[in-house]
Write an enzyme that holds these catalytic residues in place. Structure first.
Site, PDB file in Angstrom:
ATOM      1  N   GLY A   1       0.838  -1.194   0.000  1.00  0.00           N
ATOM      2  CA  GLY A   1       0.000   0.000   0.000  1.00  0.00           C
ATOM      3  C   GLY A   1       0.866   1.234   0.000  1.00  0.00           C
ATOM      4  O   GLY A   1       2.087   1.163   0.203  1.00  0.00           O
TER       5      GLY A   1
ATOM      6  N   GLN B   1       3.136   9.921   1.739  1.00  0.00           N
ATOM      7  CA  GLN B   1       4.443   9.271   1.620  1.00  0.00           C
ATOM      8  C   GLN B   1       5.219   9.757   0.403  1.00  0.00           C
ATOM      9  O   GLN B   1       6.431   9.591   0.349  1.00  0.00           O
ATOM     10  CB  GLN B   1       4.290   7.750   1.558  1.00  0.00           C
ATOM     11  CG  GLN B   1       3.829   7.150   2.869  1.00  0.00           C
ATOM     12  CD  GLN B   1       3.703   5.659   2.739  1.00  0.00           C
ATOM     13  OE1 GLN B   1       2.663   5.146   2.331  1.00  0.00           O
ATOM     14  NE2 GLN B   1       4.777   4.952   3.067  1.00  0.00           N
TER      15      GLN B   1
ATOM     16  N   CYS C   1       7.158  -0.700   6.404  1.00  0.00           N
ATOM     17  CA  CYS C   1       6.640   0.487   5.731  1.00  0.00           C
ATOM     18  C   CYS C   1       7.686   1.012   4.764  1.00  0.00           C
ATOM     19  O   CYS C   1       8.884   1.019   5.081  1.00  0.00           O
ATOM     20  CB  CYS C   1       6.298   1.549   6.776  1.00  0.00           C
ATOM     21  SG  CYS C   1       5.594   3.075   6.113  1.00  0.00           S
ATOM     22  N   LEU C   2       7.227   1.473   3.607  1.00  0.00           N
ATOM     23  CA  LEU C   2       8.142   2.054   2.634  1.00  0.00           C
ATOM     24  C   LEU C   2       8.824   3.309   3.174  1.00  0.00           C
ATOM     25  O   LEU C   2       9.899   3.670   2.717  1.00  0.00           O
ATOM     26  CB  LEU C   2       7.397   2.368   1.331  1.00  0.00           C
ATOM     27  CG  LEU C   2       6.834   1.159   0.589  1.00  0.00           C
ATOM     28  CD1 LEU C   2       5.970   1.616  -0.588  1.00  0.00           C
ATOM     29  CD2 LEU C   2       7.936   0.228   0.135  1.00  0.00           C
TER      30      LEU C   2
ATOM     31  N   HIS D   1      -3.015   0.668   8.566  1.00  0.00           N
ATOM     32  CA  HIS D   1      -1.646   1.161   8.396  1.00  0.00           C
ATOM     33  C   HIS D   1      -1.622   2.337   7.414  1.00  0.00           C
ATOM     34  O   HIS D   1      -1.047   3.383   7.708  1.00  0.00           O
ATOM     35  CB  HIS D   1      -0.750   0.023   7.891  1.00  0.00           C
ATOM     36  CG  HIS D   1       0.648   0.441   7.581  1.00  0.00           C
ATOM     37  ND1 HIS D   1       1.708   0.102   8.382  1.00  0.00           N
ATOM     38  CD2 HIS D   1       1.169   1.176   6.565  1.00  0.00           C
ATOM     39  CE1 HIS D   1       2.825   0.611   7.868  1.00  0.00           C
ATOM     40  NE2 HIS D   1       2.515   1.265   6.760  1.00  0.00           N
ATOM     41  N   GLU D   2      -2.238   2.151   6.243  1.00  0.00           N
ATOM     42  CA  GLU D   2      -2.205   3.206   5.230  1.00  0.00           C
ATOM     43  C   GLU D   2      -2.967   4.445   5.677  1.00  0.00           C
ATOM     44  O   GLU D   2      -2.515   5.572   5.465  1.00  0.00           O
ATOM     45  CB  GLU D   2      -2.731   2.690   3.888  1.00  0.00           C
ATOM     46  CG  GLU D   2      -1.900   1.583   3.277  1.00  0.00           C
ATOM     47  CD  GLU D   2      -0.413   1.887   3.167  1.00  0.00           C
ATOM     48  OE1 GLU D   2      -0.032   3.072   3.006  1.00  0.00           O
ATOM     49  OE2 GLU D   2       0.387   0.939   3.252  1.00  0.00           O
TER      50      GLU D   2
ATOM     51  N   HIS E   1      -1.257   7.040   7.919  1.00  0.00           N
ATOM     52  CA  HIS E   1      -0.411   8.049   7.273  1.00  0.00           C
ATOM     53  C   HIS E   1      -1.161   9.362   7.060  1.00  0.00           C
ATOM     54  O   HIS E   1      -0.561  10.432   7.091  1.00  0.00           O
ATOM     55  CB  HIS E   1       0.104   7.542   5.921  1.00  0.00           C
ATOM     56  CG  HIS E   1       1.224   6.564   6.018  1.00  0.00           C
ATOM     57  ND1 HIS E   1       2.482   6.912   6.463  1.00  0.00           N
ATOM     58  CD2 HIS E   1       1.279   5.247   5.705  1.00  0.00           C
ATOM     59  CE1 HIS E   1       3.267   5.849   6.425  1.00  0.00           C
ATOM     60  NE2 HIS E   1       2.561   4.815   5.975  1.00  0.00           N
TER      61      HIS E   1
END
Length: 177
Positions: free
Chosen positions: A47, A52, A100-101, A142-143, A146
């Site tokens: 995701g 981000q 996470c990215l 999670h997404e 952000h």
């Protein structure tokens, strides 16, 4: 379409709250989503949230097919979710490992609601209203975190359960979400 640089933990833009999307089905919104999809795909993520890549809008994308790096995870449908509203369906929480990215190469044990309902819009302003559980619910939470300026390490209860992938899971190939 373009692959955009992903902001990393420490960049203050990741701690900001995002603004709601007001105009749907625009060239700019479609371009943003295409860039997010390209970026997520090239980085093999599960995701990605607009913040981000430095865009302070309430836009997230997610989706996972069967993947050997998540052997026990059920598939998560490819979704564009805009202006999301999450509602927990019960009080049951479950801890699970997340990456996470924006926190590359690390994992942490994070508590999340086991079941939730998520509502919002897609890029054409079509309504989305789904219930999710397990890994699907974890990815959505999670997404969407952000969008509120929350990174998963902020949710870890015990920092002994946070570290580099190679140290926590020697010999395993893991990907960031």
């Amino acid at each position: 379409m373009a692959i955009r640089p992903v902001l990393r933990m420490g960049d203050p833009r990741l701690l900001e709250s995002s603004r709601p999307v007001e105009k749907f089905d625009t060239f700019e919104l479609h371009q943003l989503i295409a860039d997010m999809e390209d970026t997520m795909h090239v980085l093999d993520g599960a995701g990605l949230a607009a913040p981000q890549i430095g865009v302070g809008l309430q836009v997230v994308i997610f989706g996972v097919d069967a993947n050997p790096r998540y052997p026990d995870a059920e598939p998560v449908p490819r979704t564009v979710l805009i202006n999301p509203v999450l509602t927990a369906l019960g009080d049951e929480m479950e801890e699970g490992w997340e990456g996470c990215l924006s926190v590359p190469g690390m994992r942490g044990l994070v508590p999340r609601y086991q079941r939730l309902r998520y509502q919002g819009r897609d890029q054409y302003a079509n309504s989305i209203d789904r219930s999710a559980s397990g890994f699907h619910a974890r990815v959505v939470q999670h997404e969407c975190d952000h969008l509120a300026g929350i990174l998963y390490p902020m949710r870890i209860r015990d920092l002994r359960n946070f570290g580099f992938n190679e140290e926590l899971f020697p010999g395993q190939e893991l990907r960031d979400e």
